[in-house]
Design a protein around this motif. Structure first.
Motif, PDB file in Angstrom:
ATOM      1  N   ALA A   1       7.561   7.206  19.907  1.00 15.01           N
ATOM      2  CA  ALA A   1       6.319   6.983  20.662  1.00 15.01           C
ATOM      3  C   ALA A   1       6.453   5.781  21.591  1.00 15.01           C
ATOM      4  O   ALA A   1       5.991   5.806  22.735  1.00 15.01           O
ATOM      5  N   MET A   2       7.114   4.720  21.104  1.00 13.14           N
ATOM      6  CA  MET A   2       7.281   3.541  21.961  1.00 13.14           C
ATOM      7  C   MET A   2       8.208   3.861  23.132  1.00 13.14           C
ATOM      8  O   MET A   2       7.985   3.405  24.251  1.00 13.14           O
ATOM      9  N   HIS A   3       9.209   4.675  22.869  1.00 15.95           N
ATOM     10  CA  HIS A   3      10.105   5.124  23.955  1.00 15.95           C
ATOM     11  C   HIS A   3       9.320   5.981  24.968  1.00 15.95           C
ATOM     12  O   HIS A   3       9.462   5.791  26.189  1.00 15.95           O
TER      13      HIS A   3
ATOM     14  N   VAL B   1      10.427  -4.720  25.253  1.00 19.83           N
ATOM     15  CA  VAL B   1      10.568  -6.162  24.986  1.00 19.83           C
ATOM     16  C   VAL B   1       9.370  -6.875  25.618  1.00 19.83           C
ATOM     17  O   VAL B   1       9.373  -7.154  26.821  1.00 19.83           O
ATOM     18  N   THR B   2       8.352  -7.125  24.813  1.00 22.64           N
ATOM     19  CA  THR B   2       7.180  -7.868  25.308  1.00 22.64           C
ATOM     20  C   THR B   2       6.940  -9.136  24.476  1.00 22.64           C
ATOM     21  O   THR B   2       6.567 -10.156  25.022  1.00 22.64           O
ATOM     22  N   SER B   3       7.117  -9.057  23.147  1.00 25.41           N
ATOM     23  CA  SER B   3       6.869 -10.235  22.298  1.00 25.41           C
ATOM     24  C   SER B   3       7.865 -11.335  22.633  1.00 25.41           C
ATOM     25  O   SER B   3       8.986 -11.066  23.068  1.00 25.41           O
TER      26      SER B   3
ATOM     27  N   GLY C   1      17.787  -9.814  11.673  1.00 30.12           N
ATOM     28  CA  GLY C   1      17.701  -8.448  11.142  1.00 30.12           C
ATOM     29  C   GLY C   1      16.255  -8.017  10.954  1.00 30.12           C
ATOM     30  O   GLY C   1      15.333  -8.662  11.455  1.00 30.12           O
ATOM     31  N   TRP C   2      16.059  -6.949  10.214  1.00 28.19           N
ATOM     32  CA  TRP C   2      14.716  -6.398  10.001  1.00 28.19           C
ATOM     33  C   TRP C   2      14.599  -6.005   8.536  1.00 28.19           C
ATOM     34  O   TRP C   2      14.954  -4.896   8.140  1.00 28.19           O
ATOM     35  N   SER C   3      14.180  -6.979   7.739  1.00 24.25           N
ATOM     36  CA  SER C   3      14.004  -6.693   6.328  1.00 24.25           C
ATOM     37  C   SER C   3      12.508  -6.724   6.070  1.00 24.25           C
ATOM     38  O   SER C   3      11.929  -7.782   5.842  1.00 24.25           O
TER      39      SER C   3
ATOM     40  N   ARG D   1       0.592  -0.517   6.577  1.00 27.89           N
ATOM     41  CA  ARG D   1       0.186  -1.927   6.497  1.00 27.89           C
ATOM     42  C   ARG D   1       0.617  -2.679   7.760  1.00 27.89           C
ATOM     43  O   ARG D   1       0.009  -3.687   8.137  1.00 27.89           O
ATOM     44  N   ALA D   2       1.663  -2.183   8.405  1.00 29.15           N
ATOM     45  CA  ALA D   2       2.151  -2.855   9.621  1.00 29.15           C
ATOM     46  C   ALA D   2       1.240  -2.610  10.826  1.00 29.15           C
ATOM     47  O   ALA D   2       1.297  -3.353  11.809  1.00 29.15           O
ATOM     48  N   ALA D   3       0.394  -1.575  10.734  1.00 26.16           N
ATOM     49  CA  ALA D   3      -0.340  -1.145  11.928  1.00 26.16           C
ATOM     50  C   ALA D   3      -1.255  -2.241  12.487  1.00 26.16           C
ATOM     51  O   ALA D   3      -1.350  -2.424  13.694  1.00 26.16           O
TER      52      ALA D   3
ATOM     53  N   TYR E   1       0.976  -5.648  17.366  1.00 24.01           N
ATOM     54  CA  TYR E   1       0.003  -6.171  18.325  1.00 24.01           C
ATOM     55  C   TYR E   1      -1.274  -6.491  17.546  1.00 24.01           C
ATOM     56  O   TYR E   1      -2.165  -5.658  17.388  1.00 24.01           O
ATOM     57  N   GLY E   2      -1.348  -7.718  17.061  1.00 20.66           N
ATOM     58  CA  GLY E   2      -2.328  -8.130  16.056  1.00 20.66           C
ATOM     59  C   GLY E   2      -3.775  -7.759  16.357  1.00 20.66           C
ATOM     60  O   GLY E   2      -4.259  -7.986  17.468  1.00 20.66           O
ATOM     61  N   ASN E   3      -4.446  -7.202  15.352  1.00 16.83           N
ATOM     62  CA  ASN E   3      -5.849  -6.837  15.529  1.00 16.83           C
ATOM     63  C   ASN E   3      -6.729  -8.044  15.857  1.00 16.83           C
ATOM     64  O   ASN E   3      -7.696  -7.915  16.599  1.00 16.83           O
TER      65      ASN E   3
HETATM   66  C1  LIG Z   1       6.591  -2.370  13.275  1.00 11.17           C
HETATM   67  C2  LIG Z   1       6.556  -3.314  14.432  1.00 11.17           C
HETATM   68  C3  LIG Z   1       7.261  -3.022  15.570  1.00 11.17           C
HETATM   69  C4  LIG Z   1       7.248  -3.879  16.660  1.00 11.17           C
HETATM   70  N1  LIG Z   1       7.991  -3.560  17.766  1.00 11.17           N
HETATM   71  C5  LIG Z   1       8.009  -4.399  18.806  1.00 11.17           C
HETATM   72  C6  LIG Z   1       8.793  -4.088  19.965  1.00 11.17           C
HETATM   73  O1  LIG Z   1       9.463  -3.064  20.025  1.00 11.17           O
HETATM   74  N2  LIG Z   1       8.789  -4.965  20.981  1.00 11.17           N
HETATM   75  C7  LIG Z   1       8.067  -6.111  20.967  1.00 11.17           C
HETATM   76  O2  LIG Z   1       8.101  -6.845  21.945  1.00 11.17           O
HETATM   77  N3  LIG Z   1       7.323  -6.449  19.877  1.00 11.17           N
HETATM   78  C8  LIG Z   1       7.283  -5.619  18.808  1.00 11.17           C
HETATM   79  N4  LIG Z   1       6.545  -5.937  17.706  1.00 11.17           N
HETATM   80  C9  LIG Z   1       5.853  -7.230  17.680  1.00 11.17           C
HETATM   81  C10 LIG Z   1       4.348  -7.078  17.899  1.00 11.17           C
HETATM   82  O3  LIG Z   1       4.037  -6.456  19.089  1.00 11.17           O
HETATM   83  C11 LIG Z   1       3.664  -8.424  17.864  1.00 11.17           C
HETATM   84  O4  LIG Z   1       4.178  -9.240  18.818  1.00 11.17           O
HETATM   85  C12 LIG Z   1       3.833  -9.080  16.600  1.00 11.17           C
HETATM   86  O5  LIG Z   1       3.623  -8.210  15.511  1.00 11.17           O
HETATM   87  C13 LIG Z   1       2.824 -10.179  16.557  1.00 11.17           C
HETATM   88  O6  LIG Z   1       3.410 -11.158  15.870  1.00 11.17           O
HETATM   89  P1  LIG Z   1       2.627 -12.384  15.342  1.00 11.17           P
HETATM   90  O7  LIG Z   1       1.574 -11.919  14.389  1.00 11.17           O
HETATM   91  O8  LIG Z   1       3.634 -13.362  14.923  1.00 11.17           O
HETATM   92  O9  LIG Z   1       1.992 -13.010  16.623  1.00 11.17           O
HETATM   93  P2  LIG Z   1       0.556 -13.176  17.101  1.00 11.17           P
HETATM   94  O10 LIG Z   1      -0.010 -11.894  17.572  1.00 11.17           O
HETATM   95  O11 LIG Z   1       0.685 -14.244  18.109  1.00 11.17           O
HETATM   96  O12 LIG Z   1      -0.256 -13.705  15.838  1.00 11.17           O
HETATM   97  C14 LIG Z   1       0.007 -14.892  15.115  1.00 11.17           C
HETATM   98  C15 LIG Z   1      -1.177 -15.190  14.214  1.00 11.17           C
HETATM   99  O13 LIG Z   1      -2.287 -15.585  14.997  1.00 11.17           O
HETATM  100  C16 LIG Z   1      -3.362 -14.679  14.809  1.00 11.17           C
HETATM  101  N5  LIG Z   1      -3.961 -14.529  16.148  1.00 11.17           N
HETATM  102  C17 LIG Z   1      -3.353 -14.096  17.262  1.00 11.17           C
HETATM  103  N6  LIG Z   1      -4.189 -14.146  18.308  1.00 11.17           N
HETATM  104  C18 LIG Z   1      -5.360 -14.626  17.836  1.00 11.17           C
HETATM  105  C19 LIG Z   1      -6.599 -14.913  18.425  1.00 11.17           C
HETATM  106  N7  LIG Z   1      -6.798 -14.763  19.736  1.00 11.17           N
HETATM  107  N8  LIG Z   1      -7.564 -15.369  17.628  1.00 11.17           N
HETATM  108  C20 LIG Z   1      -7.395 -15.542  16.315  1.00 11.17           C
HETATM  109  N9  LIG Z   1      -6.230 -15.301  15.708  1.00 11.17           N
HETATM  110  C21 LIG Z   1      -5.226 -14.846  16.450  1.00 11.17           C
HETATM  111  C22 LIG Z   1      -2.769 -13.415  14.234  1.00 11.17           C
HETATM  112  O14 LIG Z   1      -3.663 -12.709  13.452  1.00 11.17           O
HETATM  113  C23 LIG Z   1      -1.651 -13.992  13.398  1.00 11.17           C
HETATM  114  O15 LIG Z   1      -2.164 -14.441  12.179  1.00 11.17           O
HETATM  115  C24 LIG Z   1       6.516  -5.086  16.600  1.00 11.17           C
HETATM  116  C25 LIG Z   1       5.782  -5.391  15.461  1.00 11.17           C
HETATM  117  C26 LIG Z   1       5.796  -4.528  14.386  1.00 11.17           C
HETATM  118  C27 LIG Z   1       5.004  -4.878  13.171  1.00 11.17           C
END
Ligand SMILES: Cc1cc2nc3c(=O)[nH]c(=O)nc-3n(C[C@H](O)[C@H](O)[C@H](O)COP(=O)(O)OP(=O)(O)OC[C@H]3O[C@@H](n4cnc5c(N)ncnc54)[C@H](O)[C@@H]3O)c2cc1C
Length: 396
Positions: free
Chosen positions: A80-82, A115-117, A189-191, A364-366, A370-372
Motif C-alpha cells: 500500500a505504501m508503494h 522516506v518522510t520521517s 534494524g527493525w525489532s 497496535r502500530a496503526a 504517523y501518530g494519532n
Molecule cells: C509500521 C510503521 C511503518 C513506518 N514506515 C515508515 C516509512 O516507510 N517511512 C517513514 O518515513 N516513516 C515510517 N514510519 C514512521 C512514522 O511515519 C512516524 O514517523 C513515526 O511512527 C512517528 O514516530 P514518533 O512517534 O517517534 O514521532 P512523533 O510523531 O514525532 O511523536 C513523538 C511523540 O510525541 C507525540 N506527539 C507528536 N506530535 C504531537 C502533538 N502535536 N501534540 C502532542 N503530542 C504529540 C506522539 O504521540 C509521541 O508520543 C513508520 C512507522 C511505523 C509504525
C-alpha cells in the motif's frame, strides 16, 4: 491468469496467508510476497494505463488493500505504501520521471519506499531537516531515514528534504531516487512488536540526482501532500487495517460455526452476543467511514485538478485525518475485543485457525504510524476554521 486485479489479489492472498507467519516470526521483508505482487501486475495498480499499469479506481484499490490485509498485514502495508508512492509520481512527477519510473513499477521491477520521517521532527510530513544541496545541474542528498518500510529491499525512494540550506523547515521538497543513484547504509534494524514483516529499518541515503527527479508542483510540496500523499496514505492504510480486522473476524466466525472448535464457548450467553456485536459494529462503522471518505476523494479527483484549492480545504483535510485516526483506534479495539471473545486458545495463543494475536500486535502500530496525537492536534485546529461543517444541517 485472472484479468481483474481483485481476482489477482485473491490469488496472491491465498499464498500470503501461508507465508505470513514466517515473515512475522523472522521479522523479514516479504520477498516472496513482493515477487508475487510483481508477477501479477499488482505493483502497478495505481500506475496509469498509458505507463503500463492497471490505472485502477480507488474502489478497486480499497478492495485489493482489504484482501491483502486479510492475508498478511505486513505485506499489504509494504504494498500500500508503494502504491501510494507510485500514485504521487503519476500525479506530480515530471513527464521524464514518469516515463523512467512508472513502466518499471508496472512491470514489477521496482518497489518504491517512502522516506518522510526524520530525527528532530518525528513523523511531521510538512517539515524537513536535512537540506537538498545543488551542484550545477545536480541535486546532492544526504539523509538520515530512521524508519523506512522495506527500505533495504527498495529499488526506488521518494524522499522529503528541506528545500535548501537557507530554507525554513516548513519549506519542504520531494525528490525521487533510484537505488542505483544512492549509497545506502543500514543504520538500524527493525525489532518490533508487530508489523514485523514491514522490515521498517533505519537507513542513511547519500547521492547525486539529476534535476528532473525533483518535484516542482506550482503550490509546493503542500500540493503533493494534500492532494495525493496524505489522502492516499490514510485511505489505503485504513483499508489494509480493515482487511486485517475482517480477516480475523471471519476466522473467529469459522471457529464458532465448527461444532468441535466452538465447544468451549457459550453462544447463548448475552455477554458473548454483546461482545461479538461490538466487534462487528467497530468493523462495519470503520468500513463505512473509509468508503464514504474514499468516495468524496474520488469525486474530487474526477471534478478538480490536483492544484485546486479544495484539496487544502480544512474540511477535507480534517476528514482525511479522521479516517486514519478512526480506523487505527476502532480496528485495534475491535481486534482487542475479538481476543476477549476468542479467549486464550483461539485469541491469545498462536494457533493454526485464526491469527488474532498477530493482528492484535500488528494493529497496535496503526495509531503510531504517523501518530494519532499529531493528527488530532491538527484536526482540533482545522475544526476551528472549518466553516463548512454541518452546513446543510444549519441551512435545512
Ligand atoms: C509500521 C510503521 C511503518 C513506518 N514506515 C515508515 C516509512 O516507510 N517511512 C517513514 O518515513 N516513516 C515510517 N514510519 C514512521 C512514522 O511515519 C512516524 O514517523 C513515526 O511512527 C512517528 O514516530 P514518533 O512517534 O517517534 O514521532 P512523533 O510523531 O514525532 O511523536 C513523538 C511523540 O510525541 C507525540 N506527539 C507528536 N506530535 C504531537 C502533538 N502535536 N501534540 C502532542 N503530542 C504529540 C506522539 O504521540 C509521541 O508520543 C513508520 C512507522 C511505523 C509504525
Amino acid at each position: 491468469m485472472a484479468t481483474h486485479p481483485v481476482a489477482r489479489a485473491r490469488m496472491v492472498a491465498e499464498q500470503l496467508t501461508t507465508l505470513a507467519s514466517e515473515v512475522d516470526d523472522r521479522g523479514e521483508f516479504p520477498i516472496r510476497g513482493r515477487a508475487l505482487l510483481g508477477e501479477t501486475g499488482l505493483m502497478g495498480l495505481t500506475v496509469p494505463k498509458e505507463y503500463g499499469g492497471f490505472g485502477s479506481s480507488l474502489e478497486v484499490v480499497h478492495d485489493v488493500c482489504r484482501i491483502l490485509g486479510g492475508a498478511c498485514l505486513s505485506t499489504a502495508m509494504v504494498w500500500a505504501m508503494h502504491a501510494q508512492q507510485a500514485a504521487i509520481i503519476a500525479d506530480h512527477g515530471s513527464e521524464a520521471l514518469k516515463r523512467d519510473v512508472l513502466p518499471k513499477v508496472a512491470s514489477g521491477q521496482m518497489f518504491i519506499a517512502s522516506v518522510t520521517s526524520e530525527r528532530g521532527k518525528g513523523g511531521h510530513i510538512l517539515t524537513a531537516v536535512a537540506p537538498l544541496l545543488r551542484s550545477g545541474d545536480s541535486l546532492l542528498l544526504s539523509r538520515e531515514a530512521p524508519v523506512v518500510t522495506g527500505g533495504y529491499h527498495a529499488e526506488g525512494y521518494l524522499i522529503t528534504m528541506r528545500a535548501s540550506e537557507e530554507s525554513l523547515p516548513s519549506d519542504v521538497v520531494m525528490v525521487f531516487a533510484h537505488r542505483s543513484q544512492l549509497e545506502t547504509k543500514l543504520a538500524s534494524g527493525w525489532s518490533a512488536l508487530g508489523m514485523r514483516g514491514t522490515h521498517s529499518v533505519g537507513m542513511h541515503l547519500q547521492g547525486r540526482l539529476p534535476a528532473c527527479q525533483l518535484f516542482t508542483p506550482e503550490k509546493g510540496f503542500a500540493q503533493i501532500a494534500t492532494s495525493t500523499d496524505i489522502p492516499m496514505g490514510h485511505l489505503l492504510w485504513g483499508s489494509c487495517w480493515l482487511g486485517a480486522a475482517e480477516g480475523v473476524y471471519r476466522g473467529m466466525l469459522a471457529i464458532l460455526s465448527d461444532p468441535a472448535a466452538r465447544r468451549g464457548y457459550n453462544l447463548q450467553s448475552d455477554l458473548f452476543a454483546e461482545r461479538l456485536a461490538r466487534v462487528r459494529l467497530a468493523i462495519d462503522a470503520t468500513g463505512a467511514v473509509i468508503r464514504e471518505t474514499l468516495r468524496e476523494y474520488a469525486g474530487m479527483r474526477e471534478r478538480h485538478a490536483l492544484d485546486d484549492a479544495i484539496y487544502m480545504s480544512p474540511g477535507f483535510n480534517l476528514r482525511i485525518n479522521q479516517v486514519k485516526v478512526f480506523a487505527s483506534e476502532m480496528l485495534f479495539e475491535a481486534v482487542d475485543r475479538l481476543m476477549q471473545v476468542g479467549g486464550l486458545r483461539y485469541g491469545y495463543l498462536k494457533n493454526p485457525r485464526v491469527n488474532l494475536e498477530r493482528a492484535f500486535r500488528d494493529l497496535r502500530a496503526a495509531s503510531l504510524m504517523y501518530g494519532n496525537d499529531r493528527l488530532l492536534v491538527a484536526n482540533g485546529k482545522l475544526a476551528l476554521v472549518d466553516r463548512s461543517a454541518f452546513q446543510s444541517f444549519n441551512e435545512g
